[in-house]
Design a protein around this motif. Structure first.
Motif, PDB file in Angstrom:
ATOM      1  N   GLU A 100       0.851  -1.181   0.000  1.00  0.00           N
ATOM      2  CA  GLU A 100       0.000   0.000   0.000  1.00  0.00           C
ATOM      3  C   GLU A 100       0.886   1.230   0.000  1.00  0.00           C
ATOM      4  OE1 GLU A 100      -2.663  -0.170   3.306  1.00  0.00           O
ATOM      5  OE2 GLU A 100      -3.969  -1.598   2.313  1.00  0.00           O
ATOM      6  N   GLN A 101       0.451   2.258  -0.687  1.00  0.00           N
ATOM      7  CA  GLN A 101       1.206   3.503  -0.754  1.00  0.00           C
ATOM      8  C   GLN A 101       0.371   4.610  -0.112  1.00  0.00           C
ATOM      9  OE1 GLN A 101       2.358   4.589  -4.691  1.00  0.00           O
ATOM     10  NE2 GLN A 101       3.572   6.329  -4.014  1.00  0.00           N
ATOM     11  N   LYS A 102       1.014   5.416   0.741  1.00  0.00           N
ATOM     12  CA  LYS A 102       0.331   6.527   1.403  1.00  0.00           C
ATOM     13  C   LYS A 102      -0.001   7.613   0.381  1.00  0.00           C
ATOM     14  CE  LYS A 102       1.406  10.224   4.489  1.00  0.00           C
ATOM     15  NZ  LYS A 102       2.399  10.850   5.308  1.00  0.00           N
ATOM     16  N   VAL A 103      -1.224   8.120   0.463  1.00  0.00           N
ATOM     17  CA  VAL A 103      -1.650   9.217  -0.410  1.00  0.00           C
ATOM     18  C   VAL A 103      -0.972  10.497   0.075  1.00  0.00           C
ATOM     19  CG1 VAL A 103      -3.622  10.596  -1.175  1.00  0.00           C
ATOM     20  CG2 VAL A 103      -3.857   8.117  -0.896  1.00  0.00           C
ATOM     21  N   VAL A 104      -0.340  11.213  -0.842  1.00  0.00           N
ATOM     22  CA  VAL A 104       0.343  12.459  -0.508  1.00  0.00           C
ATOM     23  C   VAL A 104      -0.665  13.449   0.078  1.00  0.00           C
ATOM     24  CG1 VAL A 104       1.616  14.428  -1.463  1.00  0.00           C
ATOM     25  CG2 VAL A 104       2.066  12.124  -2.324  1.00  0.00           C
ATOM     26  N   GLY A 105      -0.258  14.120   1.164  1.00  0.00           N
ATOM     27  CA  GLY A 105      -1.125  15.111   1.790  1.00  0.00           C
ATOM     28  C   GLY A 105      -2.018  14.532   2.878  1.00  0.00           C
ATOM     29  N   THR A 106      -1.825  13.244   3.210  1.00  0.00           N
ATOM     30  CA  THR A 106      -2.578  12.641   4.314  1.00  0.00           C
ATOM     31  C   THR A 106      -1.592  12.255   5.412  1.00  0.00           C
ATOM     32  OG1 THR A 106      -2.466  10.364   3.468  1.00  0.00           O
ATOM     33  CG2 THR A 106      -4.312  11.735   2.720  1.00  0.00           C
ATOM     34  N   GLY A 107      -2.121  12.004   6.610  1.00  0.00           N
ATOM     35  CA  GLY A 107      -1.252  11.661   7.738  1.00  0.00           C
ATOM     36  C   GLY A 107      -0.463  12.864   8.231  1.00  0.00           C
ATOM     37  N   CYS A 108      -1.082  14.054   8.151  1.00  0.00           N
ATOM     38  CA  CYS A 108      -0.411  15.280   8.580  1.00  0.00           C
ATOM     39  C   CYS A 108      -1.465  16.315   8.976  1.00  0.00           C
ATOM     40  CB  CYS A 108       0.467  15.820   7.457  1.00  0.00           C
ATOM     41  SG  CYS A 108      -0.445  16.246   5.957  1.00  0.00           S
ATOM     42  N   TRP A 109      -0.997  17.419   9.518  1.00  0.00           N
ATOM     43  CA  TRP A 109      -1.896  18.526   9.858  1.00  0.00           C
ATOM     44  C   TRP A 109      -2.101  19.391   8.616  1.00  0.00           C
ATOM     45  CZ3 TRP A 109      -4.279  18.912  14.515  1.00  0.00           C
ATOM     46  CH2 TRP A 109      -3.793  18.118  15.536  1.00  0.00           C
ATOM     47  N   GLU A 110      -3.258  20.031   8.520  1.00  0.00           N
ATOM     48  CA  GLU A 110      -3.492  20.981   7.435  1.00  0.00           C
ATOM     49  C   GLU A 110      -2.436  22.081   7.505  1.00  0.00           C
ATOM     50  OE1 GLU A 110      -8.324  20.719   6.954  1.00  0.00           O
ATOM     51  OE2 GLU A 110      -7.526  22.070   8.485  1.00  0.00           O
ATOM     52  N   LYS A 111      -2.098  22.658   6.375  1.00  0.00           N
ATOM     53  CA  LYS A 111      -1.034  23.671   6.331  1.00  0.00           C
ATOM     54  C   LYS A 111      -1.512  25.048   6.778  1.00  0.00           C
ATOM     55  CE  LYS A 111       1.652  21.293   2.827  1.00  0.00           C
ATOM     56  NZ  LYS A 111       2.333  20.508   3.796  1.00  0.00           N
ATOM     57  N   GLU A 112      -2.773  25.366   6.547  1.00  0.00           N
ATOM     58  CA  GLU A 112      -3.309  26.692   6.846  1.00  0.00           C
ATOM     59  C   GLU A 112      -4.317  26.634   7.996  1.00  0.00           C
ATOM     60  OE1 GLU A 112      -2.246  29.429   5.221  1.00  0.00           O
ATOM     61  OE2 GLU A 112      -0.936  28.173   3.995  1.00  0.00           O
ATOM     62  N   PHE A 113      -4.461  27.747   8.703  1.00  0.00           N
ATOM     63  CA  PHE A 113      -5.486  27.892   9.733  1.00  0.00           C
ATOM     64  C   PHE A 113      -6.799  28.243   9.029  1.00  0.00           C
ATOM     65  CE2 PHE A 113      -1.588  28.599  12.059  1.00  0.00           C
ATOM     66  CZ  PHE A 113      -1.820  27.949  13.265  1.00  0.00           C
ATOM     67  N   SER A 114      -7.405  27.260   8.369  1.00  0.00           N
ATOM     68  CA  SER A 114      -8.556  27.529   7.504  1.00  0.00           C
ATOM     69  C   SER A 114      -9.899  27.251   8.169  1.00  0.00           C
ATOM     70  CB  SER A 114      -8.442  26.683   6.237  1.00  0.00           C
ATOM     71  OG  SER A 114      -8.382  25.308   6.581  1.00  0.00           O
ATOM     72  N   ARG A 115      -9.902  26.661   9.348  1.00  0.00           N
ATOM     73  CA  ARG A 115     -11.160  26.315  10.010  1.00  0.00           C
ATOM     74  C   ARG A 115     -11.421  27.257  11.177  1.00  0.00           C
ATOM     75  NH1 ARG A 115     -12.729  20.979   8.471  1.00  0.00           N
ATOM     76  NH2 ARG A 115     -11.126  20.074   7.130  1.00  0.00           N
ATOM     77  N   VAL A 116     -12.698  27.520  11.434  1.00  0.00           N
ATOM     78  CA  VAL A 116     -13.093  28.386  12.543  1.00  0.00           C
ATOM     79  C   VAL A 116     -13.963  27.562  13.482  1.00  0.00           C
ATOM     80  CG1 VAL A 116     -14.365  30.471  13.184  1.00  0.00           C
ATOM     81  CG2 VAL A 116     -13.012  30.436  11.081  1.00  0.00           C
ATOM     82  N   GLY A 117     -13.749  27.756  14.777  1.00  0.00           N
ATOM     83  CA  GLY A 117     -14.539  27.017  15.747  1.00  0.00           C
ATOM     84  C   GLY A 117     -14.624  27.740  17.074  1.00  0.00           C
ATOM     85  N   LYS A 118     -15.269  27.076  18.047  1.00  0.00           N
ATOM     86  CA  LYS A 118     -15.423  27.614  19.396  1.00  0.00           C
ATOM     87  C   LYS A 118     -14.541  26.810  20.342  1.00  0.00           C
ATOM     88  CE  LYS A 118     -20.221  28.864  18.600  1.00  0.00           C
ATOM     89  NZ  LYS A 118     -21.599  28.510  18.917  1.00  0.00           N
ATOM     90  N   PHE A 119     -13.659  27.508  21.046  1.00  0.00           N
ATOM     91  CA  PHE A 119     -12.779  26.865  22.026  1.00  0.00           C
ATOM     92  C   PHE A 119     -13.581  26.598  23.297  1.00  0.00           C
ATOM     93  CE2 PHE A 119      -9.957  27.090  25.678  1.00  0.00           C
ATOM     94  CZ  PHE A 119      -9.004  26.162  25.329  1.00  0.00           C
ATOM     95  N   HIS A 120     -13.565  25.354  23.770  1.00  0.00           N
ATOM     96  CA  HIS A 120     -14.283  24.992  24.993  1.00  0.00           C
ATOM     97  C   HIS A 120     -13.356  24.986  26.203  1.00  0.00           C
ATOM     98  CE1 HIS A 120     -18.362  23.888  23.620  1.00  0.00           C
ATOM     99  NE2 HIS A 120     -17.748  23.769  22.459  1.00  0.00           N
ATOM    100  N   GLN A 121     -12.266  24.221  26.140  1.00  0.00           N
ATOM    101  CA  GLN A 121     -11.345  24.149  27.281  1.00  0.00           C
ATOM    102  C   GLN A 121     -10.090  23.386  26.874  1.00  0.00           C
ATOM    103  OE1 GLN A 121     -13.756  21.926  30.110  1.00  0.00           O
ATOM    104  NE2 GLN A 121     -12.514  20.098  29.762  1.00  0.00           N
TER     105      GLN A 121
END
Length: 83
Positions: A23-44
């Protein structure tokens, strides 16, 4: 709750090579996203643990709810408080 931008972990994806058991790993998987592209609510802040069988490690995580209501475990260096 404070708003944050965050990076999410991209799970590992593999492709099976035709005619083999390899099996070969798909490039760009098994890592963190490169940009801070998501928005959310911090709980704790929280504590996560990883047990390798030989050692146990603990580390700090932030619990962040995304726009779909899913709570994500994000390491501190992948969080930016925006308010």
């Amino acid at each position: 709750m404070r708003q944050v931008k965050f990076k999410k972990w991209i799970p590992i994806e593999t492709i099976k090579q035709v005619g083999t058991n390899n099996e070969q790993k798909v490039v760009g998987t098994g890592c963190w996203e490169k940009e801070f592209s998501r928005v959310g609510k911090f709980h704790q802040w929280g504590l996560a643990m990883e047990d390798t069988g030989e050692t146990v490690a603990s580390y700090t995580i932030g619990l962040v709810e995304d726009e779909n209501g899913v709570v994500n475990e994000i390491i501190p260096s992948h969080l930016i408080f925006i308010d």
